[in-house]
Design a protein around this motif. Structure first.
Motif, PDB file in Angstrom:
ATOM      1  N   THR A  67      17.450 -37.234  14.016  1.00  0.00           N
ATOM      2  CA  THR A  67      16.105 -36.722  13.748  1.00  0.00           C
ATOM      3  C   THR A  67      16.158 -35.757  12.567  1.00  0.00           C
ATOM      4  O   THR A  67      17.234 -35.348  12.126  1.00  0.00           O
ATOM      5  CB  THR A  67      15.527 -35.944  14.951  1.00  0.00           C
ATOM      6  OG1 THR A  67      16.143 -34.650  15.031  1.00  0.00           O
ATOM      7  CG2 THR A  67      15.765 -36.686  16.252  1.00  0.00           C
ATOM      8  N   SER A 118      11.874 -30.907  13.781  1.00  0.00           N
ATOM      9  CA  SER A 118      10.921 -31.971  14.025  1.00  0.00           C
ATOM     10  C   SER A 118      10.558 -31.912  15.500  1.00  0.00           C
ATOM     11  O   SER A 118      11.078 -31.063  16.236  1.00  0.00           O
ATOM     12  CB  SER A 118      11.503 -33.336  13.645  1.00  0.00           C
ATOM     13  OG  SER A 118      10.516 -34.343  13.662  1.00  0.00           O
ATOM     14  N   LEU A 139      15.628 -30.686   6.590  1.00  0.00           N
ATOM     15  CA  LEU A 139      14.545 -31.193   5.760  1.00  0.00           C
ATOM     16  C   LEU A 139      14.851 -31.006   4.280  1.00  0.00           C
ATOM     17  O   LEU A 139      15.786 -30.298   3.903  1.00  0.00           O
ATOM     18  CB  LEU A 139      13.239 -30.463   6.106  1.00  0.00           C
ATOM     19  CG  LEU A 139      12.793 -30.471   7.567  1.00  0.00           C
ATOM     20  CD1 LEU A 139      11.471 -29.720   7.704  1.00  0.00           C
ATOM     21  CD2 LEU A 139      12.666 -31.887   8.102  1.00  0.00           C
ATOM     22  N   LYS A 150      10.017 -31.873   3.944  1.00  0.00           N
ATOM     23  CA  LYS A 150       9.778 -33.230   4.430  1.00  0.00           C
ATOM     24  C   LYS A 150      11.061 -33.801   5.020  1.00  0.00           C
ATOM     25  O   LYS A 150      12.160 -33.321   4.738  1.00  0.00           O
ATOM     26  CB  LYS A 150       9.271 -34.123   3.292  1.00  0.00           C
ATOM     27  CG  LYS A 150       7.924 -33.696   2.738  1.00  0.00           C
ATOM     28  CD  LYS A 150       7.418 -34.666   1.679  1.00  0.00           C
ATOM     29  CE  LYS A 150       6.050 -34.240   1.152  1.00  0.00           C
ATOM     30  NZ  LYS A 150       5.502 -35.188   0.163  1.00  0.00           N
ATOM     31  N   LEU A 151      10.914 -34.835   5.841  1.00  0.00           N
ATOM     32  CA  LEU A 151      12.096 -35.498   6.393  1.00  0.00           C
ATOM     33  C   LEU A 151      12.931 -36.074   5.265  1.00  0.00           C
ATOM     34  O   LEU A 151      12.395 -36.686   4.335  1.00  0.00           O
ATOM     35  CB  LEU A 151      11.671 -36.607   7.356  1.00  0.00           C
ATOM     36  CG  LEU A 151      10.867 -36.171   8.581  1.00  0.00           C
ATOM     37  CD1 LEU A 151      10.392 -37.386   9.360  1.00  0.00           C
ATOM     38  CD2 LEU A 151      11.670 -35.249   9.475  1.00  0.00           C
ATOM     39  N   CYS A 167       9.077 -38.480  12.870  1.00  0.00           N
ATOM     40  CA  CYS A 167       7.760 -37.960  13.214  1.00  0.00           C
ATOM     41  C   CYS A 167       6.987 -37.806  11.907  1.00  0.00           C
ATOM     42  O   CYS A 167       7.315 -36.956  11.077  1.00  0.00           O
ATOM     43  CB  CYS A 167       7.896 -36.613  13.921  1.00  0.00           C
ATOM     44  SG  CYS A 167       6.333 -35.947  14.547  1.00  0.00           S
ATOM     45  N   ASN A 168       5.953 -38.642  11.719  1.00  0.00           N
ATOM     46  CA  ASN A 168       5.243 -38.684  10.438  1.00  0.00           C
ATOM     47  C   ASN A 168       3.738 -38.846  10.658  1.00  0.00           C
ATOM     48  O   ASN A 168       3.308 -39.898  11.134  1.00  0.00           O
ATOM     49  CB  ASN A 168       5.764 -39.865   9.599  1.00  0.00           C
ATOM     50  CG  ASN A 168       5.217 -39.859   8.197  1.00  0.00           C
ATOM     51  OD1 ASN A 168       5.375 -38.884   7.464  1.00  0.00           O
ATOM     52  ND2 ASN A 168       4.582 -40.939   7.788  1.00  0.00           N
ATOM     53  N   ASN A 197       5.018 -34.858  10.165  1.00  0.00           N
ATOM     54  CA  ASN A 197       6.037 -34.160  10.949  1.00  0.00           C
ATOM     55  C   ASN A 197       5.462 -32.923  11.637  1.00  0.00           C
ATOM     56  O   ASN A 197       4.556 -32.274  11.129  1.00  0.00           O
ATOM     57  CB  ASN A 197       7.201 -33.749  10.042  1.00  0.00           C
ATOM     58  CG  ASN A 197       8.397 -33.243  10.822  1.00  0.00           C
ATOM     59  OD1 ASN A 197       8.698 -33.741  11.908  1.00  0.00           O
ATOM     60  ND2 ASN A 197       9.077 -32.242  10.287  1.00  0.00           N
TER      61      ASN A 197
END
Length: 391
Positions: free
Chosen positions: A141, A145, A165, A170-171, A190-191, A193
């Motif tokens: 993950t 998140s 991140l 951001k991821l 998770c988007n 996030n």
């Protein structure tokens, strides 16, 4: 007696009447053969259990901004549907199940057998955590998140691989892909996030899922996608129709205002649905009243657009408050905003709660952060008043 009909048989027949229910069939057919799964206990964050309910009557709750709820919903159509459904709520809602699945199928352009309903997306996150979180496996993950799925997998014996991140919060898809090894059972995306309220570039995420899903299952949690300008252009649901090994989760708990009513679903391959239903009641955990409310409000654009407009107005007000107090923030695409604070996070939460405002805190990148859910304008004004006293 030879002609008696058991409750289990009745439910099976009702599922068939509802249409397309390999959804329920998987659970029913495996119920006796599957081991009994005792889910791990789940403790709500302290802010939800103690600090969110002020014990001192001198400090009334002025703003509940800690749970990412939509304070403008549910819509009037949903409320009316609940009342209309009450007289027959003693019945199993077979046909209502089928009606909602059909609505989702038509709108998302997926087959009914690709849809699994549940009482919110949380039971399906748990099911995925239990199924994919076997000892010796790992789940990847972002960090930070949403922790629901990986935390449950970790309790089952899986390793939780947390990938920091990017600089813009951001991821980091490149780093997440590099972290995959022979023991990786699931990649969780998770988007937008949570808790950063950032969203990935849709083309880049699609390319990632197309490529990576060929070697490991990807779970894409789209709980906040309805807050985007173009949800249909961003969702990864079309990849399911093309056969990709992904699970896409949706919930009515956010923009639809159903957090307390509890309904959500995943869209994935039928084989994956069979796996998830071994670890969840899924479809049969939804109340008749909630189902009828969901049918009435599904894609009610007038309500959704109005709620979104009010959310944006409250969010812009929050931005101005933070800027005037000399704070920066991470630009948000969802119904919450995260920003760095200048004191210990737990102390900050406590001081705000003393003033009747509940919020959440995180610590990452060696920094304490506050996450504020977007509320009604009166709630945002209450936040501003309390915040100015301690900022």
């Amino acid at each position: 007696m030879g002609n008696s009909i058991s409750r289990r048989t009745l439910i099976k027949r009702g599922a068939l009447l509802a249409g397309g229910f390999s959804i329920a069939g998987g659970l029913l057919e495996t119920a006796q053969a599957s081991p009994v799964i005792k889910s791990p206990s789940y403790s709500f964050p302290e802010v939800w259990s103690e600090r969110d309910i002020p014990m001192d009557p001198i400090v009334p709750m002025k703003a509940r901004l800690s749970a990412n709820e939509n304070p403008f919903g549910p819509c009037d159509k949903a409320k009316a549907a609940i009342m209309e459904a009450l007289p027959t709520s003693y019945q199993y809602p077979f046909m209502a199940l089928g009606d909602l699945v059909q609505k989702i199928s038509d709108f998302e352009k997926v087959k009914k057998e690709n849809i699994l309903l549940s009482s919110g997306s949380s039971p399906l996150l748990m099911a995925a955590g239990l199924y994919y979180g076997k000892p010796g496996t790992n789940i990847i993950t972002g960090d930070p998140s949403y922790a629901d799925l990986p935390s449950k997998a970790e309790r089952m014996g899986a390793k939780w691989v947390k990938v920091p991140l990017t600089a813009d919060y951001k991821l980091d898809l490149d780093a997440m892909e590099k972290a995959i090894d022979a023991n990786t059972s699931l990649v969780y995306i998770c988007n937008p996030n949570n808790p950063t309220a950032t969203v990935l570039d849709k083309d880049r995420l699609k390319s990632f899922c197309e490529r990576v899903s060929k070697k490991v299952t990807i779970f894409v949690d789209e709980a906040y996608i309805d807050y985007l300008d173009d949800p249909q252009g961003t969702t990864l649901i079309p990849l399911v129709s093309s056969g990709a090994n992904i699970i896409v989760a949706r919930t009515f708990s956010k923009l639809y205002g159903f957090a307390g009513l509890r309904i959500g679903y995943v869209v994935t391959q039928p084989e994956t649905i069979k796996k998830l239903t071994m670890y969840s009641e899924a479809t049969w955990s939804i109340s008749a009243t909630t189902l009828h409310a969901a049918i009435a409000s599904y894609q009610d654009r007038e309500f959704l657009d109005a709620a979104l407009k009010k959310t944006i107005a409250s969010k812009n007000y929050l931005y101005e408050v933070l800027k005037k107090e000399g704070y920066t923030y991470v630009p948000s695409v969802a119904n919450f905003v995260i920003f760095p604070i200048k004191m210990d996070g737990e102390r900050f939460v406590g001081e705000m709660m003393k003033r009747g405002v509940s919020i959440r805190n995180w610590k990452f990148n060696s920094q304490d952060w506050c996450r504020v859910s977007i509320g009604r304008m009166d709630e945002m004004e209450a936040f501003a008043s309390a915040f100015r006293e301690i900022s």
